[in-house]
Design a protein around this motif. Sequence first.
Motif, PDB file in Angstrom:
ATOM      1  N   MET A 118      32.083   6.725  55.203  1.00  0.00           N
ATOM      2  CA  MET A 118      32.347   5.602  54.315  1.00  0.00           C
ATOM      3  C   MET A 118      33.812   5.519  53.932  1.00  0.00           C
ATOM      4  N   LEU A 119      34.562   6.566  54.100  1.00  0.00           N
ATOM      5  CA  LEU A 119      35.937   6.562  53.627  1.00  0.00           C
ATOM      6  C   LEU A 119      36.887   6.023  54.673  1.00  0.00           C
ATOM      7  N   LEU A 120      36.723   6.418  55.920  1.00  0.00           N
ATOM      8  CA  LEU A 120      37.683   6.057  56.952  1.00  0.00           C
ATOM      9  C   LEU A 120      37.103   5.183  58.055  1.00  0.00           C
ATOM     10  N   GLY A 121      35.803   5.258  58.291  1.00  0.00           N
ATOM     11  CA  GLY A 121      35.202   4.557  59.408  1.00  0.00           C
ATOM     12  C   GLY A 121      34.518   3.270  59.015  1.00  0.00           C
ATOM     13  N   SER A 122      33.851   2.676  59.991  1.00  0.00           N
ATOM     14  CA  SER A 122      33.230   1.371  59.780  1.00  0.00           C
ATOM     15  C   SER A 122      31.713   1.405  59.840  1.00  0.00           C
ATOM     16  N   VAL A 123      31.128   2.507  60.301  1.00  0.00           N
ATOM     17  CA  VAL A 123      29.678   2.535  60.479  1.00  0.00           C
ATOM     18  C   VAL A 123      28.960   2.377  59.142  1.00  0.00           C
ATOM     19  N   GLY A 124      29.312   3.210  58.160  1.00  0.00           N
ATOM     20  CA  GLY A 124      28.659   3.126  56.857  1.00  0.00           C
ATOM     21  C   GLY A 124      28.879   1.790  56.189  1.00  0.00           C
ATOM     22  N   LEU A 125      30.092   1.247  56.305  1.00  0.00           N
ATOM     23  CA  LEU A 125      30.360  -0.068  55.727  1.00  0.00           C
ATOM     24  C   LEU A 125      29.503  -1.136  56.382  1.00  0.00           C
ATOM     25  N   LEU A 243      34.143  -1.193  36.917  1.00  0.00           N
ATOM     26  CA  LEU A 243      33.029  -0.371  37.393  1.00  0.00           C
ATOM     27  C   LEU A 243      33.497   0.977  37.917  1.00  0.00           C
ATOM     28  N   LEU A 244      34.679   1.033  38.512  1.00  0.00           N
ATOM     29  CA  LEU A 244      35.213   2.331  38.927  1.00  0.00           C
ATOM     30  C   LEU A 244      35.428   3.229  37.717  1.00  0.00           C
ATOM     31  N   HIS A 245      35.920   2.660  36.644  1.00  0.00           N
ATOM     32  CA  HIS A 245      36.104   3.439  35.418  1.00  0.00           C
ATOM     33  C   HIS A 245      34.754   3.887  34.867  1.00  0.00           C
ATOM     34  N   ALA A 246      33.763   2.996  34.896  1.00  0.00           N
ATOM     35  CA  ALA A 246      32.433   3.340  34.391  1.00  0.00           C
ATOM     36  C   ALA A 246      31.770   4.426  35.231  1.00  0.00           C
ATOM     37  N   SER A 247      32.120   4.512  36.513  1.00  0.00           N
ATOM     38  CA  SER A 247      31.495   5.503  37.395  1.00  0.00           C
ATOM     39  C   SER A 247      31.815   6.934  36.971  1.00  0.00           C
ATOM     40  N   ARG A 248      32.863   7.115  36.210  1.00  0.00           N
ATOM     41  CA  ARG A 248      33.222   8.463  35.765  1.00  0.00           C
ATOM     42  C   ARG A 248      32.202   9.046  34.793  1.00  0.00           C
ATOM     43  N   GLU A 249      31.446   8.171  34.143  1.00  0.00           N
ATOM     44  CA  GLU A 249      30.464   8.626  33.154  1.00  0.00           C
ATOM     45  C   GLU A 249      29.034   8.334  33.583  1.00  0.00           C
ATOM     46  N   ARG A 270      34.756  -7.438  47.338  1.00  0.00           N
ATOM     47  CA  ARG A 270      35.783  -6.457  46.980  1.00  0.00           C
ATOM     48  C   ARG A 270      35.254  -5.385  46.029  1.00  0.00           C
ATOM     49  N   VAL A 271      34.305  -5.766  45.172  1.00  0.00           N
ATOM     50  CA  VAL A 271      33.773  -4.803  44.214  1.00  0.00           C
ATOM     51  C   VAL A 271      32.990  -3.709  44.937  1.00  0.00           C
ATOM     52  N   SER A 272      32.052  -4.117  45.798  1.00  0.00           N
ATOM     53  CA  SER A 272      31.264  -3.122  46.543  1.00  0.00           C
ATOM     54  C   SER A 272      32.158  -2.258  47.412  1.00  0.00           C
ATOM     55  N   HIS A 273      33.119  -2.894  48.076  1.00  0.00           N
ATOM     56  CA  HIS A 273      34.020  -2.168  48.968  1.00  0.00           C
ATOM     57  C   HIS A 273      34.798  -1.103  48.204  1.00  0.00           C
ATOM     58  N   ALA A 274      35.318  -1.464  47.028  1.00  0.00           N
ATOM     59  CA  ALA A 274      36.100  -0.517  46.233  1.00  0.00           C
ATOM     60  C   ALA A 274      35.234   0.650  45.756  1.00  0.00           C
ATOM     61  N   LEU A 275      34.019   0.356  45.331  1.00  0.00           N
ATOM     62  CA  LEU A 275      33.140   1.425  44.847  1.00  0.00           C
ATOM     63  C   LEU A 275      32.743   2.374  45.969  1.00  0.00           C
ATOM     64  N   LEU A 276      32.447   1.839  47.145  1.00  0.00           N
ATOM     65  CA  LEU A 276      32.058   2.689  48.262  1.00  0.00           C
ATOM     66  C   LEU A 276      33.170   3.646  48.659  1.00  0.00           C
ATOM     67  N   HIS A 277      34.409   3.244  48.447  1.00  0.00           N
ATOM     68  CA  HIS A 277      35.540   4.102  48.805  1.00  0.00           C
ATOM     69  C   HIS A 277      35.972   5.044  47.689  1.00  0.00           C
ATOM     70  N   HIS A 278      35.795   4.629  46.428  1.00  0.00           N
ATOM     71  CA  HIS A 278      36.472   5.365  45.360  1.00  0.00           C
ATOM     72  C   HIS A 278      35.603   5.752  44.166  1.00  0.00           C
ATOM     73  N   SER A 279      34.326   5.412  44.143  1.00  0.00           N
ATOM     74  CA  SER A 279      33.496   5.719  42.982  1.00  0.00           C
ATOM     75  C   SER A 279      33.434   7.221  42.721  1.00  0.00           C
ATOM     76  N   ALA A 280      33.326   7.569  41.451  1.00  0.00           N
ATOM     77  CA  ALA A 280      33.212   8.976  41.058  1.00  0.00           C
ATOM     78  C   ALA A 280      31.775   9.474  41.118  1.00  0.00           C
ATOM     79  N   CYS A 281      30.818   8.590  41.396  1.00  0.00           N
ATOM     80  CA  CYS A 281      29.419   8.989  41.496  1.00  0.00           C
ATOM     81  C   CYS A 281      28.755   8.228  42.636  1.00  0.00           C
ATOM     82  N   ALA A 282      27.480   8.469  42.865  1.00  0.00           N
ATOM     83  CA  ALA A 282      26.749   7.766  43.914  1.00  0.00           C
ATOM     84  C   ALA A 282      26.745   6.257  43.650  1.00  0.00           C
ATOM     85  N   VAL A 283      26.714   5.491  44.748  1.00  0.00           N
ATOM     86  CA  VAL A 283      26.750   4.022  44.655  1.00  0.00           C
ATOM     87  C   VAL A 283      25.547   3.451  45.404  1.00  0.00           C
TER      88      VAL A 283
END
Length: 290
Positions: A118-125, A243-249, A270-283
């Motif tokens: 999910m971080l570098l490739g395209s399959v998970g996306l 939501l990225l900030h909220a993911s910390r808690e 853009r929201v889903s894309h950002a969370l899949l790359h950077h969320s602090a918890c499961a998405v």
Amino acid sequence: MDLPIVVGVDGSEPSLRAVDWAADEAALRGAPLRLVYASLWERYEGESLAEDLGKPSEQVRAADIVRVAAERARLRQPGVGISTDVLPEEPEYALVHEGHRACALVLGSRGRSGFVDMLLGSVGLTVAAHADCPVIVVRPGGDNRVRADARGRVTVGVGEQGEDSAALRFAAREVQLRHATLDAVRAWRCPSHETTDHPLLAGEPARLHEQHAVEVLDRALKGTPAEIDLHRRTVEGPARKVLLHASREADLVVVGARRNPGHLGLQLGRVSHALLHHSACAVAVVPEQA
């Protein structure tokens, strides 16, 4: 017959963490667990060639991967029914197809060969963008347990779907399973062209946008089960940052992704894309009909 939770495995540590998460989720739901490895090894390697070279074939390696993953899941949740499969198919196609008969797909944040990267490739996306069931990505660094004794919070981003939001229904179900708190968040922004320097008018545009956010949130939560511990809030700022900030808690962040039948491109905002790359918890990305 209960639909299974399907996990994409490839032997990497992130995919094994996804197995842990999925086993816990299956135990809570009373659902079976299905472990799938997909690769086009047949196209590039015939078994006879591998035997001639005196090396184990990819098919044997794949069987070992799903066997180890199954043993791990059984040790973690002995009461969960487990099945495995090795599919000689494109990973994207295999997982999206599996989603037709699954209650959820679970992936790790990065895969050894790009299978669940999910971080570098395209399959998970691609899977998150096209699957017709919820796709949960287990991010690194989290507790990776489906339970309420860590933070006890599921955060859901509230969009414009109102009470018909599949993401909100999914989040409410997760909260009930976990005995957790539902953190319902509606982000809002005041467009720069609506601001004014006049001291008597400066706050009016912002107030109107905030009030609209409150109304959207109230409509969306109207049908939320009364027994749920609900925390609702509106936050000024871009939704992805909020939501990225909220993911910390949170233990899990849930967002919707609109599905447009016949559209072949990636159906992720853009929201889903950002969370899949950077969320602090499961998405969890939950498909919403356009």
